[in-house]
Structure formats: C-alpha cells, structure tokens
Scaffold this motif. Structure first.
Motif, mmCIF file in Angstrom:
data_model
loop_
_atom_site.group_PDB
_atom_site.id
_atom_site.type_symbol
_atom_site.label_atom_id
_atom_site.label_comp_id
_atom_site.label_asym_id
_atom_site.label_seq_id
_atom_site.Cartn_x
_atom_site.Cartn_y
_atom_site.Cartn_z
ATOM 1 N N ARG A 18 0.825 -1.218 0.000
ATOM 2 C CA ARG A 18 0.000 0.000 0.000
ATOM 3 C C ARG A 18 0.854 1.260 0.000
ATOM 4 N N GLY A 51 -8.426 -11.613 -5.583
ATOM 5 C CA GLY A 51 -8.701 -10.268 -6.079
ATOM 6 C C GLY A 51 -8.292 -9.150 -5.138
ATOM 7 N N ILE A 52 -7.497 -9.470 -4.136
ATOM 8 C CA ILE A 52 -7.019 -8.452 -3.195
ATOM 9 C C ILE A 52 -5.784 -7.764 -3.761
ATOM 10 N N GLU A 54 -3.106 -7.489 -7.299
ATOM 11 C CA GLU A 54 -2.955 -7.681 -8.734
ATOM 12 C C GLU A 54 -1.483 -7.976 -8.979
ATOM 13 N N ALA A 66 -5.338 -4.446 -5.615
ATOM 14 C CA ALA A 66 -6.351 -4.507 -6.662
ATOM 15 C C ALA A 66 -7.612 -3.747 -6.263
ATOM 16 N N GLN A 67 -7.699 -3.380 -4.993
ATOM 17 C CA GLN A 67 -8.864 -2.666 -4.469
ATOM 18 C C GLN A 67 -8.386 -1.559 -3.532
ATOM 19 N N ASP A 68 -9.261 -0.640 -3.271
ATOM 20 C CA ASP A 68 -8.990 0.394 -2.278
ATOM 21 C C ASP A 68 -8.916 -0.264 -0.894
ATOM 22 N N GLU A 71 -12.054 -1.126 0.934
ATOM 23 C CA GLU A 71 -12.924 -2.154 0.367
ATOM 24 C C GLU A 71 -12.437 -3.561 0.685
ATOM 25 N N ILE A 72 -11.219 -3.684 1.192
ATOM 26 C CA ILE A 72 -10.635 -4.993 1.497
ATOM 27 C C ILE A 72 -10.932 -5.329 2.954
ATOM 28 N N THR A 127 -11.973 -3.172 7.781
ATOM 29 C CA THR A 127 -11.224 -3.134 6.512
ATOM 30 C C THR A 127 -9.736 -2.924 6.769
#
Length: 132
Positions: A18, A51-52, A54, A66-68, A71-72, A127
C-alpha cells in the motif's frame, strides 16, 4: 483464534504494498519483512487469486493492491491467507465430526455459535484501511 503467521504476513505485506508507489516483487517484500520468500510467495498468490492483489508481469512487475484499502475486509484477507474462514474454536470448523455429536448438542454450542457470528460480523466490517 485459529490464525497463523500467514495472516500476519499477509497484513504486513499489504501494508508495505500500500505504501509503495510502484509494484513490489515477492523477493523484495520477503527481504524487507524478513519473511521466507517461498512462504510469502504462496500468500501473495492467494491474495491475488482472491482479487485483493494484482500481479503485474515484466521488468517492473510485482504486486499492487487490486482494491482500495477501505474495500478490502480483514475477513477476506484471513480467508485468502489461511485458505479457510477464521474459526474461533476448533469445534466450529468440524461440527459434523464433533465428538459430542452434531453442533448444537453440547452445552456450550449456543455460546460458540453466537461468539463465532460476532467475530465473523466484526471481521467482515473491519477493513484494511481501518487497521493501517
């Protein structure tokens, strides 16, 4: 809780990824976090499969979110890292083969089920953004 180092390493890796402004490879992450590369690579692949993360190929490849972060869910991270849903007690994961019979037949079964539900709800609502 039945969590292992896999969940810990997943969370540490996601935090490092991140913070990076470019993709990070498994070897670099393993070195930075002092984690065995082969073990970390399996965790990262699982996170990508769910899908967490990429996975980017090429000379400047590596892993990116892969997500904000908001959202995880922590539940999804644990599920990916551990390969199974988090269970507070062993008996919640083997209810069909419980030595005391089917779930619901022992005295503490209602408590265990309620406790597991509360933990699940908490982990689904928490999250990555909440904890970093």
């Amino acid at each position: 809780m039945l969590l292992t180092r896999a969940s810990e390493y997943a969370l540490l890796s996601l935090d490092t990824i991140r913070k990076s402004d470019r993709p990070i490879g498994a070897e670099q992450l393993a070195n930075e976090l002092s984690i065995p590369k082969s073990f970390l690579a399996k965790i990262l692949q699982s996170l990508a499969k769910e899908g967490i993360l990429e996975s980017r190929k090429g000379a400047h490849g590596g892993f990116v979110l892969a997500q904000d972060v908001n959202e995880i869910t922590v539940h999804s991270i644990i599920l990916a890292a551990e390969g199974k849903a988090p269970a507070v007690f062993d008996c919640t994961s083997y209810s069909q083969t419980c030595p005391n019979g089917a779930i619901g037949s022992c005295a503490i079964s209602p408590f265990l089920a309620n406790f597991q539900t509360r933990i699940d709800d908490f982990l689904h609502g928490l999250t990555l953004g909440d904890i970093i």
